[in-house]
Motif scaffolding. Structure first.
Motif, PDB file in Angstrom:
ATOM      1  N   VAL A   1     -12.600   8.052  -9.599  1.00 20.35           N
ATOM      2  CA  VAL A   1     -12.660   6.740  -9.340  1.00 20.35           C
ATOM      3  C   VAL A   1     -12.227   6.822  -8.018  1.00 20.35           C
ATOM      4  O   VAL A   1     -11.227   7.446  -7.598  1.00 20.35           O
ATOM      5  CB  VAL A   1     -12.022   5.658 -10.397  1.00 20.35           C
TER       6      VAL A   1
ATOM      7  N   LYS B   1       0.528  11.452  -2.613  1.00 21.40           N
ATOM      8  CA  LYS B   1      -0.747  11.760  -1.834  1.00 21.40           C
ATOM      9  C   LYS B   1      -0.329  12.559  -0.434  1.00 21.40           C
ATOM     10  O   LYS B   1       0.862  12.419   0.121  1.00 21.40           O
ATOM     11  CB  LYS B   1      -1.263  10.444  -0.983  1.00 21.40           C
TER      12      LYS B   1
ATOM     13  N   ARG C   1     -10.047  10.088   5.620  1.00 22.82           N
ATOM     14  CA  ARG C   1      -9.775   8.957   6.237  1.00 22.82           C
ATOM     15  C   ARG C   1     -10.131   8.954   7.627  1.00 22.82           C
ATOM     16  O   ARG C   1     -10.353  10.087   8.310  1.00 22.82           O
ATOM     17  CB  ARG C   1      -8.293   8.690   6.384  1.00 22.82           C
TER      18      ARG C   1
ATOM     19  N   ASP D   1     -12.270   4.492   5.485  1.00 22.01           N
ATOM     20  CA  ASP D   1     -12.637   6.149   4.835  1.00 22.01           C
ATOM     21  C   ASP D   1     -13.512   6.217   5.385  1.00 22.01           C
ATOM     22  O   ASP D   1     -14.685   5.581   5.346  1.00 22.01           O
ATOM     23  CB  ASP D   1     -12.460   5.904   3.504  1.00 22.01           C
TER      24      ASP D   1
ATOM     25  N   THR E   1       0.890  -1.027  -0.045  1.00 22.89           N
ATOM     26  CA  THR E   1      -0.144  -0.021   0.037  1.00 22.89           C
ATOM     27  C   THR E   1       0.805   1.274   0.049  1.00 22.89           C
ATOM     28  O   THR E   1       2.081   0.895   0.117  1.00 22.89           O
ATOM     29  CB  THR E   1      -0.821  -0.050   1.287  1.00 22.89           C
ATOM     30  N   SER E   2       0.150   2.447  -0.069  1.00 18.42           N
ATOM     31  CA  SER E   2       1.066   3.756  -0.269  1.00 18.42           C
ATOM     32  C   SER E   2       1.899   3.945   1.098  1.00 18.42           C
ATOM     33  O   SER E   2       2.756   4.873   0.960  1.00 18.42           O
ATOM     34  CB  SER E   2       0.201   4.758  -0.467  1.00 18.42           C
ATOM     35  N   GLY E   3       1.335   3.432   2.274  1.00 18.88           N
ATOM     36  CA  GLY E   3       1.906   4.060   3.386  1.00 18.88           C
ATOM     37  C   GLY E   3       1.748   5.570   3.859  1.00 18.88           C
ATOM     38  O   GLY E   3       2.522   6.191   4.408  1.00 18.88           O
ATOM     39  N   THR E   4       0.435   5.927   3.444  1.00 24.48           N
ATOM     40  CA  THR E   4      -0.088   7.133   3.706  1.00 24.48           C
ATOM     41  C   THR E   4      -0.149   6.974   5.463  1.00 24.48           C
ATOM     42  O   THR E   4       0.153   8.157   5.981  1.00 24.48           O
ATOM     43  CB  THR E   4      -1.194   7.339   3.186  1.00 24.48           C
ATOM     44  N   THR E   5      -0.542   6.031   6.004  1.00 18.21           N
ATOM     45  CA  THR E   5      -0.888   6.085   7.307  1.00 18.21           C
ATOM     46  C   THR E   5       0.248   5.143   8.382  1.00 18.21           C
ATOM     47  O   THR E   5      -0.100   5.250   9.504  1.00 18.21           O
ATOM     48  CB  THR E   5      -2.348   5.674   7.817  1.00 18.21           C
TER      49      THR E   5
ATOM     50  N   GLN F   1      -8.800   1.398  -3.350  1.00 15.62           N
ATOM     51  CA  GLN F   1      -7.581   1.068  -2.500  1.00 15.62           C
ATOM     52  C   GLN F   1      -6.787   0.028  -2.977  1.00 15.62           C
ATOM     53  O   GLN F   1      -7.355  -0.712  -3.781  1.00 15.62           O
ATOM     54  CB  GLN F   1      -7.974   0.679  -1.080  1.00 15.62           C
ATOM     55  N   THR F   2      -5.643  -0.155  -2.645  1.00 16.37           N
ATOM     56  CA  THR F   2      -4.950  -1.273  -3.112  1.00 16.37           C
ATOM     57  C   THR F   2      -5.582  -2.593  -2.726  1.00 16.37           C
ATOM     58  O   THR F   2      -5.431  -3.564  -3.377  1.00 16.37           O
ATOM     59  CB  THR F   2      -3.597  -1.108  -2.177  1.00 16.37           C
TER      60      THR F   2
HETATM   61  P1  ATP Z   1      -1.922   2.897   3.517  1.00 20.03           P
HETATM   62  O1  ATP Z   1      -3.017   2.183   3.781  1.00 20.03           O
HETATM   63  O2  ATP Z   1      -0.606   2.288   3.497  1.00 20.03           O
HETATM   64  O3  ATP Z   1      -1.647   4.068   4.611  1.00 20.03           O
HETATM   65  P2  ATP Z   1      -3.134   4.175   1.447  1.00 20.03           P
HETATM   66  O4  ATP Z   1      -4.395   3.956   2.023  1.00 20.03           O
HETATM   67  O5  ATP Z   1      -2.869   5.692   0.867  1.00 20.03           O
HETATM   68  O6  ATP Z   1      -1.811   4.012   2.235  1.00 20.03           O
HETATM   69  P3  ATP Z   1      -3.608   3.240  -1.151  1.00 20.03           P
HETATM   70  O7  ATP Z   1      -4.507   1.749  -1.072  1.00 20.03           O
HETATM   71  O8  ATP Z   1      -2.788   3.418  -2.335  1.00 20.03           O
HETATM   72  O9  ATP Z   1      -2.662   3.373   0.104  1.00 20.03           O
HETATM   73  O10 ATP Z   1      -4.712   4.365  -1.130  1.00 20.03           O
HETATM   74  C1  ATP Z   1      -6.113   4.052  -0.904  1.00 20.03           C
HETATM   75  C2  ATP Z   1      -7.045   5.160  -0.207  1.00 20.03           C
HETATM   76  O11 ATP Z   1      -6.674   6.501  -1.159  1.00 20.03           O
HETATM   77  C3  ATP Z   1      -8.224   5.165  -0.048  1.00 20.03           C
HETATM   78  O12 ATP Z   1      -8.375   4.409   1.260  1.00 20.03           O
HETATM   79  C4  ATP Z   1      -8.704   6.614   0.369  1.00 20.03           C
HETATM   80  O13 ATP Z   1      -8.374   7.223   1.477  1.00 20.03           O
HETATM   81  C5  ATP Z   1      -7.665   7.026  -1.017  1.00 20.03           C
HETATM   82  N1  ATP Z   1      -8.404   7.178  -2.227  1.00 20.03           N
HETATM   83  C6  ATP Z   1      -8.268   6.688  -3.431  1.00 20.03           C
HETATM   84  N2  ATP Z   1      -9.157   7.327  -4.330  1.00 20.03           N
HETATM   85  C7  ATP Z   1      -9.823   8.269  -3.593  1.00 20.03           C
HETATM   86  C8  ATP Z   1     -10.858   9.214  -4.068  1.00 20.03           C
HETATM   87  N3  ATP Z   1     -11.432   9.245  -5.492  1.00 20.03           N
HETATM   88  N4  ATP Z   1     -11.328  10.144  -3.333  1.00 20.03           N
HETATM   89  C9  ATP Z   1     -10.792  10.059  -1.900  1.00 20.03           C
HETATM   90  N5  ATP Z   1      -9.925   9.548  -1.423  1.00 20.03           N
HETATM   91  C10 ATP Z   1      -9.320   8.564  -2.143  1.00 20.03           C
END
Ligand code: ATP
Ligand code: MG
Length: 555
Positions: A344, A541, A445, A430, A204-208, A347-348
């Motif tokens: 769109v 992000k 989130r 989310d 996953t992106s590692g946002t959190t 999530q991963t």
């Molecule tokens: P990690 O789970 O490691 O913290 P991440 O959640 O950013 O990282 P991804 O799976 O790449 O990893 O991203 C999914 C997240 O991105 C979603 O849960 C949501 O929070 C956000 N997201 C994706 N598309 C949208 C969208 N169209 N609008 C709002 N948020 C979005």
């Protein structure tokens, strides 16, 4: 177009039959033999437009075009490299960290043919990131280029599972096999893979926090698009689609591998060493691209330009995902190009679960409706479905039948996998709402929600209000401690170029007044800080948790 029709009919028939429960999902499925090789036959029979299957440009004059047949031939050779030279077997894992170069697509298809599980990674990974990924995944092989190879070498001794290193390079490197010198025969029979066998693992992106290893099966990525009746991409074999996402993320696998090739469309790739507005805009003018896919940061960057001097050759359909897209950016893009941006959401873990489909009414700020095969709902803490308009967590029904497209599990992390399940649902983490028409609206989130004087405030709405002001190029809203209210709304703002020398104090007040006027006044940012740039993940992000931690003195 008999074959095309046949292919589409099969798709629809099986979709309806599977949906009605009359037909079982097949036991075995492999995207390379069941989709790509079928298109190759259709092409050979002269039943597909003369469009390439794959079209790559370097931006420096180099170009590669492959038909489905050529893609088949070349990927079989690579499958033999992986199995015969590298000794990889079905189920083994390989990490592929390559920029947007044709080899990345060949390795993808070759892995499907050999049943090898591909783990993509972005070229921006540091040595520490690579170590984490190699150790966590137990990958036996890595393929990368000159840029990343030194980082791999600096940590390779700590990775006991790593056996083979392949480099895509014009030169040679000690301890590495050179990918382009390994010429093998194209005689390879595609392995039989079960529909539940793993095809890709994504971090996953590692946002959190630390990126999680998310497993997807052949059914999830390869078979699912065949079943989706009304499809979020809605492409034809003559369409050309360009996705600017990085090769390390699921968005590229969805929009630049599996989904367009289900429709026999042409996947266009620009190597794009740097994402620059001029390069993107010129490419759209010079090449017959019908569909563009990008992250919101891309569109935010593009609308900072005067777009009136660009005439796009074929562009008809634009999509954005990965982060919320502010309605303001959508409006600016529409007023300058005449085109809508279709959002769109996914999530991963889920792939695309909500989307604004072609032809659907666009409600700016909404992520559209649930994608086919997914029952998406807004649920409360006890997994009860909430009525339209009520805030809760966005969730996907995963019981009694786990829908195709939903990840299998977080590898080696049963605790995290279990935490993602609540009652009959997989919960996304989310927050959002669904309206009476079934449109989903993103609030933020779960961790990003600000609770101030008893009010729950989603950062996205405040950020979008700020973005409407001409001084704001980018905004991130987080909670900040306050002795009286517990926490308050704080906005971090990157100024647009024309306002960079304005009086900050005055501007801060102006922005606060602006937000008070555009949304409910309790949401206005009581604190405003101007910054040069936002902390971002490699996917682009905004890392709100980093800003929040700083506010709360946690780092
Ligand atoms: P990690 O789970 O490691 O913290 P991440 O959640 O950013 O990282 P991804 O799976 O790449 O990893 O991203 C999914 C997240 O991105 C979603 O849960 C949501 O929070 C956000 N997201 C994706 N598309 C949208 C969208 N169209 N609008 C709002 N948020 C979005
Ligand atoms: Mg996540």
């Amino acid at each position: 177009m008999y074959w095309v029709k046949y292919f589409c009919e099969i798709r629809l028939r099986s979709y309806q039959a599977v949906r009605r429960g009359e037909q079982e999902i097949p036991k075995y499925f492999n995207f390379a033999s069941d989709v790509l090789d079928k298109w190759s036959e259709i092409e050979k029979a002269g039943k597909r437009p003369s469009n390439s299957a794959f079209w790559w440009i370097s931006g420096k004059g180099e170009e590669v075009k492959w038909s489905f047949e050529e893609l088949g031939f070349l990927s079989r050779k690579v499958a033999n490299v992986l199995t015969k030279v590298c000794g990889l077997q079905k189920g083994d894992r390989i990490i592929v960290v390559l920029p947007r170069i044709p080899e990345w697509w060949l390795v993808n298809v070759a892995c499907m043919r050999a049943g090898i599980v591909l783990i993509p990674g972005t070229s921006q990974l540091s040595a520490k990131d690579i170590l984490y990924r190699l150790q966590a995944s137990k990958a036996m092989c890595i393929i990368t280029d000159d840029t990343v190879a030194p980082a791999v070498d600096s940590v390779a001794s700590e990775c006991q599972f790593l056996k083979t290193k392949l480099i895509v390079s014009k030169g040679s490197r000690e301890g590495w096999l050179n990918f382009s010198e390994l010429n093998q025969s194209a005689d390879h029979s595609c392995v039989k893979t079960r529909i539940e066998d793993s095809v890709n693992i994504f971090f996953t992106s590692g946002t959190t926090g630390s990126p999680k290893m998310t497993e997807h099966s052949h059914g999830s990525l390869g078979f699912r698009p065949l079943l989706s009746e009304r499809y979020w991409l809605d492409l034809t074999p003559s369409d050309v689609i360009w996705s600017t996402a990085d090769t390390g993320w699921i968005l590229t696998s969805l929009t630049s591998v599996f989904d367009p090739w289900v429709f026999g469309s042409c996947i266009f790739v620009h190597q794009l060493p740097q994402i620059e507005s001029a390069t993107i805009l010129n490419t759209l003018c010079r090449f017959p691209i019908d569909t563009l896919v990008g992250v919101p940061t891309l569109y935010r960057m593009l609308v900072q330009n005067d777009l009136s001097s660009y005439k796009f050759m074929n562009l008809k359909h634009c999509m954005s995902g990965g982060e919320p897209l502010n309605p303001e950016v959508m409006e600016k893009w529409k007023s300058q190009t005449g085109l809508d941006i279709h959002e769109v959401y996914g999530q991963t873990e889920t792939g695309i679960i909500c989307s604004v489909f072609k032809g659907m009414k666009i409600k700016p700020g909404s992520m559209g409706k649930a994608a086919p095969l997914f029952d998406v709902q807004v649920v409360d803490k006890n997994a009860n479905i909430l009525p339209p308009g009520q805030q809760g967590e966005i969730a996907v029904r995963s019981k009694p039948i786990r829908p195709l497209g939903l990840f299998s599990e977080y590898i080696d992390n049963p605790k995290k996998t279990a935490e993602s399940e609540r009652g009959d649902f997989y919960v996304t983490g989310d927050r959002g709402t669904m309206d009476e028409d079934g449109y989903f609206w993103f609030i933020g989130r779960d961790d990003d929600i600000i609770i101030s004087s008893g009010y729950r405030i989603g950062p996205f709405e405040v950020e979008s209000a700020l973005m409407e002001h001409p001084a704001v190029a980018e905004a991130a809203v987080v909670s900040s401690p306050d002795p009286l209210r517990g926490e308050v709304v704080k906005a971090f703002v990157v100024l647009s170029a024309t306002f960079s020398s304005s009086d900050r104090e005055h501007l801060a007040c102006e922005l606060q007044e602006h937000v008070k006027k555009t949304t409910a006044p309790y949401k206005y940012p009581r604190k405003v800080e101007f910054v040069q740039q936002m902390p971002k993940t490699i996917t682009g992000k905004i890392k709100r948790h980093e800003l929040r931690n700083k506010e709360w003195g946690r780092m």
